[in-house]
Design a protein around this motif. Structure first.
Motif, mmCIF file in Angstrom:
data_model
loop_
_atom_site.group_PDB
_atom_site.id
_atom_site.type_symbol
_atom_site.label_atom_id
_atom_site.label_comp_id
_atom_site.label_asym_id
_atom_site.label_seq_id
_atom_site.Cartn_x
_atom_site.Cartn_y
_atom_site.Cartn_z
ATOM 1 N N GLU A 95 43.606 41.060 32.018
ATOM 2 C CA GLU A 95 42.944 42.303 31.941
ATOM 3 C C GLU A 95 41.560 41.893 31.956
ATOM 4 O OE1 GLU A 95 43.742 44.169 28.003
ATOM 5 O OE2 GLU A 95 45.911 43.861 28.388
ATOM 6 N N THR A 96 40.994 41.015 31.761
ATOM 7 C CA THR A 96 39.512 40.730 31.952
ATOM 8 C C THR A 96 39.018 39.925 33.108
ATOM 9 O OG1 THR A 96 39.540 38.589 30.736
ATOM 10 C CG2 THR A 96 39.148 40.722 29.331
ATOM 11 N N TYR A 97 40.245 39.363 34.043
ATOM 12 C CA TYR A 97 40.016 38.438 34.981
ATOM 13 C C TYR A 97 39.197 39.431 36.224
ATOM 14 C CZ TYR A 97 41.131 36.114 39.346
ATOM 15 O OH TYR A 97 40.899 35.433 40.519
ATOM 16 N N PHE A 98 38.133 38.849 36.585
ATOM 17 C CA PHE A 98 37.503 39.430 37.734
ATOM 18 C C PHE A 98 38.236 38.893 39.053
ATOM 19 C CE2 PHE A 98 34.118 39.083 41.118
ATOM 20 C CZ PHE A 98 33.712 40.226 41.175
ATOM 21 N N GLU A 99 38.677 39.670 40.099
ATOM 22 C CA GLU A 99 39.132 39.332 41.384
ATOM 23 C C GLU A 99 38.252 38.921 42.272
ATOM 24 O OE1 GLU A 99 42.609 41.071 43.214
ATOM 25 O OE2 GLU A 99 43.129 41.736 41.360
ATOM 26 N N TYR A 100 38.412 37.892 42.863
ATOM 27 C CA TYR A 100 37.318 37.337 44.013
ATOM 28 C C TYR A 100 37.690 38.084 45.377
ATOM 29 C CZ TYR A 100 36.588 33.438 40.843
ATOM 30 O OH TYR A 100 36.352 32.646 39.565
ATOM 31 N N PHE A 101 36.272 38.314 45.957
ATOM 32 C CA PHE A 101 36.617 38.821 47.129
ATOM 33 C C PHE A 101 36.074 37.831 48.222
ATOM 34 C CE2 PHE A 101 35.592 42.740 44.532
ATOM 35 C CZ PHE A 101 36.757 43.554 45.214
ATOM 36 N N HIS A 102 36.265 37.942 49.378
ATOM 37 C CA HIS A 102 35.919 36.756 50.636
ATOM 38 C C HIS A 102 34.455 36.542 50.402
ATOM 39 C CE1 HIS A 102 35.360 40.619 52.783
ATOM 40 N NE2 HIS A 102 34.398 39.842 53.737
ATOM 41 N N LYS A 103 33.492 37.510 50.293
ATOM 42 C CA LYS A 103 31.931 37.304 50.039
ATOM 43 C C LYS A 103 31.798 36.413 48.933
ATOM 44 C CE LYS A 103 30.900 41.237 47.348
ATOM 45 N NZ LYS A 103 29.826 42.274 47.299
ATOM 46 N N HIS A 104 32.620 36.172 47.950
ATOM 47 C CA HIS A 104 32.331 35.059 47.015
ATOM 48 C C HIS A 104 32.672 33.986 47.233
ATOM 49 C CE1 HIS A 104 32.982 39.287 44.443
ATOM 50 N NE2 HIS A 104 31.581 39.028 44.482
ATOM 51 N N VAL A 105 33.762 33.726 48.401
ATOM 52 C CA VAL A 105 34.312 32.478 48.405
ATOM 53 C C VAL A 105 33.915 31.799 49.528
ATOM 54 C CG1 VAL A 105 36.741 31.707 48.938
ATOM 55 C CG2 VAL A 105 36.406 33.577 47.333
ATOM 56 N N PHE A 106 33.264 32.573 50.781
ATOM 57 C CA PHE A 106 32.739 31.947 51.707
ATOM 58 C C PHE A 106 31.234 32.135 51.885
ATOM 59 C CE2 PHE A 106 37.264 32.854 52.471
ATOM 60 C CZ PHE A 106 37.836 31.545 53.035
ATOM 61 N N SER A 107 30.523 31.234 52.251
ATOM 62 C CA SER A 107 29.349 31.326 52.352
ATOM 63 C C SER A 107 28.730 31.739 53.739
ATOM 64 C CB SER A 107 28.443 29.939 52.148
ATOM 65 O OG SER A 107 28.938 29.042 53.536
ATOM 66 N N TYR A 108 29.583 31.951 54.784
ATOM 67 C CA TYR A 108 29.089 32.566 55.944
ATOM 68 C C TYR A 108 29.668 34.230 56.219
ATOM 69 C CZ TYR A 108 33.749 30.985 57.056
ATOM 70 O OH TYR A 108 35.133 30.880 57.242
ATOM 71 N N ALA A 109 30.397 34.545 54.938
ATOM 72 C CA ALA A 109 30.921 35.937 55.032
ATOM 73 C C ALA A 109 29.535 36.896 54.805
ATOM 74 C CB ALA A 109 31.715 36.073 53.818
ATOM 75 N N LYS A 110 29.936 38.289 55.499
ATOM 76 C CA LYS A 110 28.938 39.151 55.431
ATOM 77 C C LYS A 110 28.844 39.436 53.905
ATOM 78 C CE LYS A 110 28.074 43.831 57.073
ATOM 79 N NZ LYS A 110 28.477 44.724 58.099
ATOM 80 N N ARG A 146 43.167 36.175 48.927
ATOM 81 C CA ARG A 146 44.362 36.741 48.095
ATOM 82 C C ARG A 146 45.174 35.541 47.785
ATOM 83 N NH1 ARG A 146 43.953 40.782 52.438
ATOM 84 N NH2 ARG A 146 45.359 39.546 53.653
ATOM 85 N N GLY A 147 45.368 34.529 48.301
ATOM 86 C CA GLY A 147 46.240 33.477 47.825
ATOM 87 C C GLY A 147 45.374 32.764 46.640
ATOM 88 N N LEU A 148 44.123 32.778 46.700
ATOM 89 C CA LEU A 148 43.515 32.193 45.559
ATOM 90 C C LEU A 148 43.509 33.030 44.317
ATOM 91 C CD1 LEU A 148 41.101 30.257 44.460
ATOM 92 C CD2 LEU A 148 39.615 32.023 45.337
ATOM 93 N N ASN A 149 43.377 34.534 44.338
ATOM 94 C CA ASN A 149 43.437 35.294 43.278
ATOM 95 C C ASN A 149 44.900 35.176 42.675
ATOM 96 O OD1 ASN A 149 40.975 36.387 42.961
ATOM 97 N ND2 ASN A 149 41.238 37.596 45.068
ATOM 98 N N ILE A 150 46.031 35.054 43.503
ATOM 99 C CA ILE A 150 47.426 35.131 43.004
ATOM 100 C C ILE A 150 47.617 33.797 42.228
ATOM 101 C CG2 ILE A 150 49.740 35.047 44.005
ATOM 102 C CD1 ILE A 150 48.976 36.936 46.126
ATOM 103 N N LEU A 199 34.887 28.242 48.099
ATOM 104 C CA LEU A 199 36.224 28.267 47.716
ATOM 105 C C LEU A 199 36.573 26.759 47.185
ATOM 106 C CD1 LEU A 199 38.945 28.984 48.034
ATOM 107 C CD2 LEU A 199 39.035 28.119 50.454
ATOM 108 N N ASP A 200 35.984 25.713 47.734
ATOM 109 C CA ASP A 200 36.306 24.396 47.390
ATOM 110 C C ASP A 200 35.884 24.160 45.889
ATOM 111 O OD1 ASP A 200 37.162 21.625 48.014
ATOM 112 O OD2 ASP A 200 35.219 21.393 47.566
ATOM 113 N N ALA A 201 34.768 24.671 45.646
ATOM 114 C CA ALA A 201 34.228 24.637 44.098
ATOM 115 C C ALA A 201 34.846 25.251 43.313
ATOM 116 C CB ALA A 201 32.670 24.830 44.141
ATOM 117 N N LEU A 202 35.501 26.654 43.815
ATOM 118 C CA LEU A 202 36.365 27.416 42.749
ATOM 119 C C LEU A 202 37.659 26.846 42.499
ATOM 120 C CD1 LEU A 202 35.533 31.031 44.211
ATOM 121 C CD2 LEU A 202 35.098 30.204 41.803
#
Length: 129
Positions: free
Chosen positions: A85-100, A69-73, A23-26
């Motif tokens: 139209e081409t934006y890929f929305e991030y999921f929590h698994k992309h943003v947190f290294s400890y997410a499932k 969701r705050g990041l995507n908005i 998340l920090d890098a993004l």
């Protein structure tokens, strides 16, 4: 008789700290600060929650999703209509290294959009209001 106060202090739980998160890098790559996420969020996200998310404090699944969701908005507000139209929305698994299901080898498909937003200075284009 009153029991004497204990001099025992609770040890810091190392399991709760996961280090700097993707998340920090993004946020840095998109040119976003903590306030940008707080301002964009419609879910009463606080600066403290965003800071904890960036530094790797363990969050609940609900809080990880709220921050994502705050990041995507916040990013969405900085994109032009054709870029959205081409934006890929991030999921929590992309943003947190400890997410499932987190994949450390995942490549962000939004690279060209990041560069375009950086060239514009990361300014808000349209809030859709």
């Amino acid at each position: 008789m009153i029991a004497p106060k204990s001099s025992y202090t609770r040890p810091v739980n190392e399991d709760r700290e996961h280090g700097l998160q993707p998340l920090d890098a993004l946020m840095t790559a998109w040119g976003l600060g903590n306030h940008d996420l707080v301002d964009a969020s419609t879910e009463q996200l606080t600066h403290k929650q965003v800071q904890r998310a960036r530094t790797g404090r363990t969050l609940t699944l609900h809080m990880m999703q709220k921050v994502t969701r705050g990041l995507n908005i916040a990013i969405w507000y900085r994109l032009k209509k054709d870029e959205r139209e081409t934006y890929f929305e991030y999921f929590h698994k992309h943003v947190f290294s400890y997410a499932k299901n987190h994949d450390p080898a995942w490549q962000d498909p939004n690279g060209p959009l990041m560069e375009a937003v950086q060239k514009r200075g990361g300014k808000i284009i349209d809030r859709g209001e």
